[in-house]
Design a protein around this motif. Structure first.
Motif, PDB file in Angstrom:
ATOM      1  N   LEU A 330       0.692  -1.301  -0.128  1.00 17.99           N
ATOM      2  CA  LEU A 330      -0.148   0.052   0.011  1.00 17.99           C
ATOM      3  C   LEU A 330       0.960   1.202  -0.076  1.00 17.99           C
ATOM      4  N   SER A 331       2.025   0.977   0.602  1.00 18.54           N
ATOM      5  CA  SER A 331       2.982   2.476   0.471  1.00 18.54           C
ATOM      6  C   SER A 331       3.660   2.442  -0.699  1.00 18.54           C
ATOM      7  N   ASP A 332       3.704   1.624  -1.617  1.00 20.85           N
ATOM      8  CA  ASP A 332       4.264   1.565  -3.072  1.00 20.85           C
ATOM      9  C   ASP A 332       3.221   2.280  -3.973  1.00 20.85           C
ATOM     10  N   ASP A 333       3.736   3.608  -4.792  1.00 20.09           N
ATOM     11  CA  ASP A 333       2.749   4.167  -5.517  1.00 20.09           C
ATOM     12  C   ASP A 333       2.604   3.037  -6.543  1.00 20.09           C
ATOM     13  N   GLU A 334       3.557   2.252  -7.010  1.00 17.13           N
ATOM     14  CA  GLU A 334       3.095   1.389  -8.129  1.00 17.13           C
ATOM     15  C   GLU A 334       2.026   0.287  -7.887  1.00 17.13           C
ATOM     16  N   THR A 335       1.923  -0.288  -6.651  1.00 19.46           N
ATOM     17  CA  THR A 335       1.316  -1.298  -6.348  1.00 19.46           C
ATOM     18  C   THR A 335      -0.046  -1.018  -5.507  1.00 19.46           C
ATOM     19  N   ARG A 336      -0.035   0.418  -5.212  1.00 16.82           N
ATOM     20  CA  ARG A 336      -1.306   0.710  -4.240  1.00 16.82           C
ATOM     21  C   ARG A 336      -2.553   0.481  -4.978  1.00 16.82           C
ATOM     22  N   PHE A 337      -2.541   0.950  -6.167  1.00 15.91           N
ATOM     23  CA  PHE A 337      -3.960   1.078  -6.886  1.00 15.91           C
ATOM     24  C   PHE A 337      -4.467  -0.474  -6.925  1.00 15.91           C
ATOM     25  N   ALA A 338      -3.567  -1.520  -7.296  1.00 13.85           N
ATOM     26  CA  ALA A 338      -4.041  -2.723  -7.458  1.00 13.85           C
ATOM     27  C   ALA A 338      -4.464  -3.554  -6.235  1.00 13.85           C
ATOM     28  N   TRP A 339      -4.075  -2.642  -4.971  1.00 15.01           N
ATOM     29  CA  TRP A 339      -4.843  -3.408  -3.745  1.00 15.01           C
ATOM     30  C   TRP A 339      -5.976  -2.623  -3.490  1.00 15.01           C
ATOM     31  N   THR A 340      -6.146  -1.275  -3.656  1.00 12.97           N
ATOM     32  CA  THR A 340      -7.357  -0.446  -3.265  1.00 12.97           C
ATOM     33  C   THR A 340      -8.464  -0.546  -4.264  1.00 12.97           C
ATOM     34  N   GLY A 341      -8.003  -0.611  -5.537  1.00 10.51           N
ATOM     35  CA  GLY A 341      -9.057  -0.675  -6.598  1.00 10.51           C
ATOM     36  C   GLY A 341      -9.649   0.659  -6.952  1.00 10.51           C
ATOM     37  N   SER A 342      -8.906   1.751  -6.250  1.00  9.67           N
ATOM     38  CA  SER A 342      -9.395   3.156  -6.548  1.00  9.67           C
ATOM     39  C   SER A 342      -8.331   4.118  -5.944  1.00  9.67           C
ATOM     40  N   SER A 343      -8.480   5.167  -6.328  1.00  8.29           N
ATOM     41  CA  SER A 343      -7.376   6.409  -5.976  1.00  8.29           C
ATOM     42  C   SER A 343      -7.780   6.620  -4.598  1.00  8.29           C
ATOM     43  N   VAL A 344      -6.811   6.257  -3.433  1.00  6.20           N
ATOM     44  CA  VAL A 344      -6.858   6.650  -2.237  1.00  6.20           C
ATOM     45  C   VAL A 344      -5.853   7.279  -1.427  1.00  6.20           C
ATOM     46  N   GLY A 345      -6.100   8.496  -0.679  1.00 11.04           N
ATOM     47  CA  GLY A 345      -5.446   9.257  -0.302  1.00 11.04           C
ATOM     48  C   GLY A 345      -4.099   8.644   0.579  1.00 11.04           C
ATOM     49  N   LEU A 346      -3.031   9.023   0.567  1.00 11.90           N
ATOM     50  CA  LEU A 346      -1.955   8.404   1.408  1.00 11.90           C
ATOM     51  C   LEU A 346      -2.159   8.554   2.896  1.00 11.90           C
ATOM     52  N   GLY A 347      -2.905   9.672   3.270  1.00 12.23           N
ATOM     53  CA  GLY A 347      -3.342   9.627   4.612  1.00 12.23           C
ATOM     54  C   GLY A 347      -4.133   8.561   5.089  1.00 12.23           C
ATOM     55  N   THR A 348      -5.200   8.443   4.304  1.00 12.47           N
ATOM     56  CA  THR A 348      -6.158   7.355   4.652  1.00 12.47           C
ATOM     57  C   THR A 348      -5.514   5.827   4.575  1.00 12.47           C
ATOM     58  N   VAL A 349      -4.364   5.585   3.859  1.00 15.16           N
ATOM     59  CA  VAL A 349      -3.810   4.324   3.698  1.00 15.16           C
ATOM     60  C   VAL A 349      -2.846   4.156   5.046  1.00 15.16           C
ATOM     61  N   ASN A 350      -2.478   5.445   5.404  1.00 15.20           N
ATOM     62  CA  ASN A 350      -1.508   5.472   6.563  1.00 15.20           C
ATOM     63  C   ASN A 350      -2.342   5.137   7.792  1.00 15.20           C
ATOM     64  N   ALA A 351      -3.591   5.688   8.005  1.00 19.92           N
ATOM     65  CA  ALA A 351      -4.242   5.354   9.118  1.00 19.92           C
ATOM     66  C   ALA A 351      -4.716   3.857   9.130  1.00 19.92           C
ATOM     67  N   PHE A 352      -4.782   3.402   7.907  1.00 20.97           N
ATOM     68  CA  PHE A 352      -5.017   1.611   7.870  1.00 20.97           C
ATOM     69  C   PHE A 352      -3.836   1.172   8.526  1.00 20.97           C
ATOM     70  N   ALA A 353      -2.555   1.586   7.672  1.00 23.66           N
ATOM     71  CA  ALA A 353      -1.482   0.925   7.929  1.00 23.66           C
ATOM     72  C   ALA A 353      -0.878   1.037   9.491  1.00 23.66           C
ATOM     73  N   ARG A 354      -1.254   2.128  10.290  1.00 22.21           N
ATOM     74  CA  ARG A 354      -0.891   2.041  11.565  1.00 22.21           C
ATOM     75  C   ARG A 354      -1.675   1.137  12.498  1.00 22.21           C
ATOM     76  N   ARG A 355      -3.109   1.120  12.264  1.00 23.59           N
ATOM     77  CA  ARG A 355      -3.852   0.135  12.951  1.00 23.59           C
ATOM     78  C   ARG A 355      -3.441  -1.206  12.686  1.00 23.59           C
ATOM     79  N   LEU A 356      -3.114  -1.590  11.361  1.00 26.91           N
ATOM     80  CA  LEU A 356      -2.760  -2.982  11.011  1.00 26.91           C
ATOM     81  C   LEU A 356      -1.440  -3.367  11.705  1.00 26.91           C
ATOM     82  N   ILE A 357      -0.449  -2.510  11.595  1.00 28.52           N
ATOM     83  CA  ILE A 357       0.799  -2.818  12.427  1.00 28.52           C
ATOM     84  C   ILE A 357       0.620  -3.059  13.935  1.00 28.52           C
ATOM     85  N   ALA A 358      -0.425  -1.959  14.431  1.00 33.23           N
ATOM     86  CA  ALA A 358      -0.470  -2.229  15.767  1.00 33.23           C
ATOM     87  C   ALA A 358      -1.107  -3.474  16.376  1.00 33.23           C
ATOM     88  N   SER A 359      -1.638  -4.221  15.180  1.00 32.13           N
ATOM     89  CA  SER A 359      -2.498  -5.217  15.524  1.00 32.13           C
ATOM     90  C   SER A 359      -1.540  -6.602  15.611  1.00 32.13           C
TER      91      SER A 359
END
Length: 579
Positions: A330-359
């Protein structure tokens, strides 16, 4: 009903209505709260009407006194007056149903035997489940039709933690269902799924209580129940933190415990990621769109690989590896779209990433890539004992939510596939206000709502307990046919969720002692005060007697080579065998 058995007469100085009246208590007699009484109204050209009810308030006063200070003169004998008691009666049954008020002066009798059963509608209950005894020491029953789904289902139990004995009542109700014979053959095949969230109190349901005495044994006998522990129990516990062998994380029960966990393959292909984000506040956040997109990507692209999974050619062997891999993609600009299926802001991705790492720390021991060949490891009541206990007390909050959500989802899906209500599955879940709060949404809440609204037709019965019913999703509470209240906090008792309690009972719940519950069921218009007996099964390690011989034999003959038996080393010691 002769005059010699009367306890009083219908009061003529207070209004008597078809639904409520007052009775003056005769000298030498008494009425207490919850007593059951009956009176008769004679009518011209019609059969007499029998009016029965429950005492909901009692008062005593000096007749002849005018001023407050008169009480002293009356006590000294210088002012004539007499003490008069009166009781408020809330009508529970009118037979035949011709609603007229009782006549002032009519005799009021204490209802016993068949009259008491008729007053409390027990005579109309074809299948009676003992709940305990009333204030008169006589058994009180629950209509099984409103528990097993025939006419209603689900139980809501409210009360202060540690005082209201919510879990104790829930387990006693289960015991009564399984042993009273009210459900006939259905009880033999019925299953119970109990989530243990506080200590290891529920891990010894199949052990006799060493504190059981003759008085308690007699109390069970009066209810038509044997004073024995649950006979068929299986306990699941999470693996120990950092233990590569997956040993169950329990300290007091040393036999008959299985570890539960999910493999990486099951996590990805089963679309379980949303239950990592199971807090009700999570659904309000924008990153939920990322959660669902990543869940779909994992389900499409993950393939089994040597106990772990491979995604896009990368082999992952642990939950931590999976979380780090997803965040990297999700942090890689080249693969992010393939995982999210749409244009998602980096701030939204980071919010998801923080919680996933914390889990990772919370869920690492539950989602495994190193134990894939070990069976059994999933909680499945179809393949388990009559009572399945899932121990959660050693898990952090996020992990508890994950286990509850995924387990309920899988169990409900199995029942949906069967398409039949039999066998029944009773789900006992404490802290319901945490899993299904009134505000917000979450995957767990949606499952619980599904159970509350459709579970009756599928034979899934929710027995939910909470400190505060006012903080539980309203649709879950309103779908509960049976509502039980123990000791309450004063602020909570004033909430509209307890409007079914008469004013006097709202005051009494502030004083209720452990073992006393107020039960409201559709058959009876007034909640009944119930006292249930001390558990015949151990509620903690210090109360646990030896497990029945047949239970230990079944453990030693179990096909599961990884069940913890006897001691932590997996051997059965001489001290563990009671025969």
């Amino acid at each position: 009903m002769g005059e010699q058995s009367a306890v009083g007469r219908v009061l003529g100085t207070s209004d008597a209505t078809p639904l409520q009246f007052w009775t003056a208590v005769a000298p030498g007699s008494y009425l207490q709260l919850d007593d059951v009484v009956v009176t008769t109204r004679e009518l011209p050209d019609r059969p007499p009407v029998r009016i029965a009810g429950v005492v909901t308030q009692v008062r005593a006063r000096h007749e002849g006194a005018v001023f407050d200070s008169d009480v002293f003169a009356i006590a000294d004998g210088t002012l004539p007056a007499q003490v008069q008691e009166a009781a408020e009666i809330s009508v529970t049954r009118v037979d035949p149903e011709f609603y007229v008020p009782p006549a002032p002066g009519a005799l009021v009798h204490r209802a016993t035997g068949d009259l008491r059963a008729a007053a409390l509608h027990f005579d109309r209950m074809e299948r009676q489940i003992p709940m305990g005894t009333g204030r008169d020491g006589i058994p009180v029953f629950l209509n099984a039709d409103f528990l097993d789904g025939q006419r209603g289902a689900h139980v809501s139990i409210s009360g202060i933690s540690g005082v209201a004995t919510k879990t104790s009542f829930a387990t006693f109700l289960l015991y009564s269902v399984f042993h009273s014979g009210a459900l006939g053959g259905d009880a033999v095949n019925a299953k119970a799924l109990i989530f243990n969230v506080k200590g290891e109190d529920l891990l010894f349901l199949d052990h006799p209580n060493v504190k059981l005495d003759d008085k308690t044994t007699a109390a069970y006998a009066a209810l038509g129940l044997p004073a024995k522990p649950f006979s068929d129990v299986r306990v699941y516990a999470p693996p120990r933190m950092g233990d590569a062998s997956g040993t169950p994380d329990v300290s007091s029960r040393l036999s008959g415990v299985d570890s539960f966990y999910w493999t990486l393959e099951e996590f990805c292909l089963g679309s379980l990621l949303p239950y990592v984000f199971a807090d009700a506040d999570d659904e309000r956040q924008q990153y939920t769109m990322v959660v669902h997109a990543v869940t779909a990507h994992l389900a499409r692209h993950a393939v089994p690989a040597d106990g772990g999974v491979a995604i896009d050619g990368t082999r992952l062997s642990s939950y931590a590896d999976l979380a780090d891999f997803v965040v990297a993609q999700l942090s890689d600009d080249e693969t992010r779209f393939a995982w999210t299926g749409s244009s998602v802001g980096l701030g939204t991705v980071n919010a998801f990433a923080r919680r996933l790492i914390a889990s990772k720390r919370d869920l690492g021991r539950l989602i495994r890539g190193d134990l894939a060949t070990r069976r059994p490891h999933q909680i499945n009541t179809d393949e388990s004992a009559q009572v399945t206990v899932v121990d959660l007390h050693n898990l952090p909050d996020r992990a508890q939510r994950f286990v509850v959500g995924v387990t309920l989802k899988k169990e409900f899906e199995r029942k949906e596939k069967k398409g039949t209500a039999k066998p029944l599955l009773f789900v006992v879940l404490d802290e319901l206000n945490k899993y299904a709060p009134r505000e917000g949404s979450s995957p767990i809440k949606e499952v619980l709502l599904d159970i509350a609204e459709r579970g009756r037709s599928l034979g899934v019965i929710l027995v939910g307990a909470q400190q505060t019913a006012s903080e539980v999703e309203r649709r879950i509470v309103t779908n509960s046919a049976v509502r039980v209240v123990g000791r309450l906090d004063p602020a909570e008792a004033s909430r509209p969720e307890y409007g079914f309690l008469p004013p006097a009972q709202r005051q009494r719940v502030l004083l209720a002692k452990p073992g006393t519950m107020f039960v409201n069921q559709p058959d009876i218009p007034v909640p009944l005060c119930v006292e249930f007996p001390f558990p015949a099964w151990a509620t903690r390690h210090s109360e646990a007697g030896a497990a029945p011989a047949e239970t230990l034999r079944s453990i030693t003959q179990s096909a599961d080579p990884f069940a913890v038996v006897g001691s932590r080393s997996g051997t059965l010691s001489d001290d563990d065998i009671p025969f």
